[in-house]
Design a protein around this motif. Structure first.
Motif, PDB file in Angstrom:
ATOM      1  N   ALA A 193       6.007   6.843   1.283  1.00 22.83           N
ATOM      2  CA  ALA A 193       4.753   6.883   2.045  1.00 22.83           C
ATOM      3  C   ALA A 193       4.942   5.962   3.242  1.00 22.83           C
ATOM      4  N   ILE A 194       4.483   6.406   4.401  1.00 23.35           N
ATOM      5  CA  ILE A 194       4.669   5.637   5.631  1.00 23.35           C
ATOM      6  C   ILE A 194       3.312   5.518   6.330  1.00 23.35           C
ATOM      7  N   GLY A 195       2.828   4.310   6.479  1.00 19.15           N
ATOM      8  CA  GLY A 195       1.554   4.102   7.153  1.00 19.15           C
ATOM      9  C   GLY A 195       1.663   4.400   8.642  1.00 19.15           C
ATOM     10  N   VAL A 196       0.664   5.116   9.175  1.00 22.81           N
ATOM     11  CA  VAL A 196       0.625   5.436  10.613  1.00 22.81           C
ATOM     12  C   VAL A 196      -0.799   5.214  11.131  1.00 22.81           C
ATOM     13  N   GLY A 197      -0.974   5.335  12.446  1.00 19.54           N
ATOM     14  CA  GLY A 197      -2.265   5.048  13.060  1.00 19.54           C
ATOM     15  C   GLY A 197      -3.373   5.988  12.621  1.00 19.54           C
ATOM     16  N   ASN A 198      -3.046   7.262  12.442  1.00 20.69           N
ATOM     17  CA  ASN A 198      -4.023   8.260  11.994  1.00 20.69           C
ATOM     18  C   ASN A 198      -3.274   9.515  11.573  1.00 20.69           C
ATOM     19  N   ALA A 199      -3.989  10.447  10.960  1.00 19.82           N
ATOM     20  CA  ALA A 199      -3.327  11.648  10.424  1.00 19.82           C
ATOM     21  C   ALA A 199      -2.833  12.572  11.528  1.00 19.82           C
ATOM     22  N   GLY A 254      -3.890   6.332   8.766  1.00 17.51           N
ATOM     23  CA  GLY A 254      -3.272   7.514   8.180  1.00 17.51           C
ATOM     24  C   GLY A 254      -1.964   7.160   7.503  1.00 17.51           C
ATOM     25  N   ALA A 255      -1.364   8.147   6.864  1.00 19.72           N
ATOM     26  CA  ALA A 255      -0.067   7.956   6.211  1.00 19.72           C
ATOM     27  C   ALA A 255       0.684   9.273   6.176  1.00 19.72           C
ATOM     28  N   ILE A 256       1.997   9.153   6.123  1.00 18.21           N
ATOM     29  CA  ILE A 256       2.883  10.304   5.957  1.00 18.21           C
ATOM     30  C   ILE A 256       3.484  10.228   4.560  1.00 18.21           C
ATOM     31  N   ILE A 257       3.583  11.382   3.925  1.00 18.85           N
ATOM     32  CA  ILE A 257       4.191  11.487   2.598  1.00 18.85           C
ATOM     33  C   ILE A 257       5.420  12.378   2.696  1.00 18.85           C
ATOM     34  N   THR A 258       6.533  11.961   2.105  1.00 17.20           N
ATOM     35  CA  THR A 258       7.719  12.817   2.083  1.00 17.20           C
ATOM     36  C   THR A 258       8.626  12.430   0.918  1.00 17.20           C
ATOM     37  N   ASN A 259       9.406  13.405   0.458  1.00 16.08           N
ATOM     38  CA  ASN A 259      10.442  13.170  -0.545  1.00 16.08           C
ATOM     39  C   ASN A 259      11.840  13.287   0.064  1.00 16.08           C
ATOM     40  N   ASN A 260      11.881  13.545   1.377  1.00 13.88           N
ATOM     41  CA  ASN A 260      13.128  13.858   2.067  1.00 13.88           C
ATOM     42  C   ASN A 260      13.720  12.598   2.708  1.00 13.88           C
ATOM     43  N   ASP A 261      14.907  12.189   2.252  1.00 13.49           N
ATOM     44  CA  ASP A 261      15.545  10.967   2.761  1.00 13.49           C
ATOM     45  C   ASP A 261      15.811  11.044   4.266  1.00 13.49           C
ATOM     46  N   GLU A 262      16.305  12.187   4.732  1.00 12.63           N
ATOM     47  CA  GLU A 262      16.650  12.337   6.142  1.00 12.63           C
ATOM     48  C   GLU A 262      15.396  12.270   7.023  1.00 12.63           C
ATOM     49  N   ILE A 263      14.336  12.945   6.583  1.00 10.37           N
ATOM     50  CA  ILE A 263      13.080  12.924   7.333  1.00 10.37           C
ATOM     51  C   ILE A 263      12.504  11.506   7.362  1.00 10.37           C
ATOM     52  N   TYR A 264      12.575  10.814   6.245  1.00  8.59           N
ATOM     53  CA  TYR A 264      12.078   9.431   6.171  1.00  8.59           C
ATOM     54  C   TYR A 264      12.779   8.544   7.198  1.00  8.59           C
ATOM     55  N   ALA A 271       0.656  14.735   6.038  1.00  7.63           N
ATOM     56  CA  ALA A 271      -0.101  13.617   6.604  1.00  7.63           C
ATOM     57  C   ALA A 271      -1.439  13.487   5.892  1.00  7.63           C
ATOM     58  N   ILE A 272      -1.834  12.243   5.649  1.00  7.61           N
ATOM     59  CA  ILE A 272      -3.105  11.917   4.994  1.00  7.61           C
ATOM     60  C   ILE A 272      -3.941  11.087   5.950  1.00  7.61           C
ATOM     61  N   SER A 273      -5.258  11.274   5.924  1.00  6.66           N
ATOM     62  CA  SER A 273      -6.163  10.519   6.793  1.00  6.66           C
ATOM     63  C   SER A 273      -6.933   9.466   6.010  1.00  6.66           C
ATOM     64  N   PHE A 274      -7.116   8.306   6.629  1.00  2.36           N
ATOM     65  CA  PHE A 274      -7.973   7.256   6.074  1.00  2.36           C
ATOM     66  C   PHE A 274      -9.156   6.978   6.999  1.00  2.36           C
ATOM     67  N   TYR A 275      -9.532   8.000   7.774  1.00  3.47           N
ATOM     68  CA  TYR A 275     -10.761   7.936   8.563  1.00  3.47           C
ATOM     69  C   TYR A 275     -11.887   7.488   7.616  1.00  3.47           C
ATOM     70  N   PHE A 291       0.830  -1.206   0.000  1.00  3.99           N
ATOM     71  CA  PHE A 291       0.000   0.000   0.000  1.00  3.99           C
ATOM     72  C   PHE A 291       0.866   1.257   0.000  1.00  3.99           C
ATOM     73  N   GLU A 292       1.925   1.264   0.805  1.00  2.49           N
ATOM     74  CA  GLU A 292       2.814   2.423   0.873  1.00  2.49           C
ATOM     75  C   GLU A 292       3.448   2.712  -0.487  1.00  2.49           C
ATOM     76  N   ILE A 293       3.874   1.657  -1.174  1.00  4.82           N
ATOM     77  CA  ILE A 293       4.480   1.820  -2.504  1.00  4.82           C
ATOM     78  C   ILE A 293       3.463   2.406  -3.485  1.00  4.82           C
ATOM     79  N   ASN A 294       2.247   1.862  -3.470  1.00  2.13           N
ATOM     80  CA  ASN A 294       1.202   2.339  -4.382  1.00  2.13           C
ATOM     81  C   ASN A 294       0.776   3.763  -4.060  1.00  2.13           C
ATOM     82  N   LEU A 295       0.698   4.092  -2.770  1.00  5.16           N
ATOM     83  CA  LEU A 295       0.295   5.440  -2.355  1.00  5.16           C
ATOM     84  C   LEU A 295       1.336   6.470  -2.777  1.00  5.16           C
ATOM     85  N   ALA A 296       2.603   6.169  -2.541  1.00  7.22           N
ATOM     86  CA  ALA A 296       3.672   7.089  -2.936  1.00  7.22           C
ATOM     87  C   ALA A 296       3.642   7.341  -4.442  1.00  7.22           C
TER      88      ALA A 296
END
Length: 211
Positions: free
Chosen positions: A54-60, A194-204, A178-182, A41-46
């Motif tokens: 893309a990083i899956g998390v509990g909520n936005a 939820g999920a986090i989106i980033t293009n930054n290697d260090e932040i990831y 951050a994205i919500s899947f509520y 899912f993370e690969i497809n979302l990114a």
């Protein structure tokens, strides 16, 4: 007439057969947390939003707090947000120890870039616009202001999945978003998510242990 906020039972009935098969598959594998389903899912979302990670998390809300912490927002830093947003935008900033500073919304009900500049002071460290109702904020104007005052940009894309600004996906402009899947969101889950989106290697790299 009683009109429900969102007809969850009807949505389930529409997809009942497919969902039950998924539940069975996941249950038989015991694949409830951090399994290949999430990785796929993370690969497809990114790919869908046009981001590197893309990083899956509990909520936005958790996602917003994580990106602020990973992005260097500290106690008593001020973060500018739109006054037209969910309380979670402000609470995530407070949970990270910073101070949310709401500014006016424009005619499009998104953050008014003209009012951002009037609220900047020496404690302002970031702008966190909220994308709403299928629309993306005017990121050109926000980026100009951020560059002028050396401010970081984070994005509340909780309700922004699929929206674009000048062919660029919501959530891909700043350091991270951050994205919500509520269940009632653009892409709803069977519960919170939820999920986090980033293009930054260090932040990831910082976000993975936080997650």
């Amino acid at each position: 007439m009683n009109i429900p906020f969102f007809n969850y039972p009807d949505l389930f009935l529409q997809h009942q057969k497919e969902l039950v098969e998924i539940f069975k598959d996941v249950g038989k594998r015991g694949a409830f947390i951090m399994q290949k389903d999430l990785e796929e899912f993370e690969i497809n979302l990114a790919k869908f939003v046009g981001a590197k990670y893309a990083i899956g998390v509990g909520n936005a809300t958790d996602g917003l707090e994580m990106i602020l912490r990973a992005g260097g927002i500290r106690e008593n830093d001020e973060v500018i947000i739109s006054s037209h947003t969910m309380i979670a935008t402000a609470s995530a900033i407070a949970l990270a120890g910073a101070i949310p500073v709401p500014v006016d919304a424009g005619d499009d009900l998104l953050i008014d870039y003209k009012s951002i500049e009037n609220s900047i002071n020496e404690n302002t460290k970031a702008i966190l616009p909220t994308h709403l109702n299928g629309r993306t904020c005017n990121m050109d104007k926000i980026e100009i202001i951020a560059n002028k005052y050396n401010l970081k940009i984070f994005e509340d894309a909780a309700q922004g999945l699929g929206s674009r600004f000048k062919e660029k996906g919501a959530g891909t402009f700043g350091i991270a978003s951050a994205i919500s899947f509520y269940p009632a969101k653009n892409l709803g889950s069977m519960g919170d998510g939820g999920a986090i989106i980033t293009n930054n290697d260090e932040i990831y790299k910082k976000l993975l242990p936080l997650r």
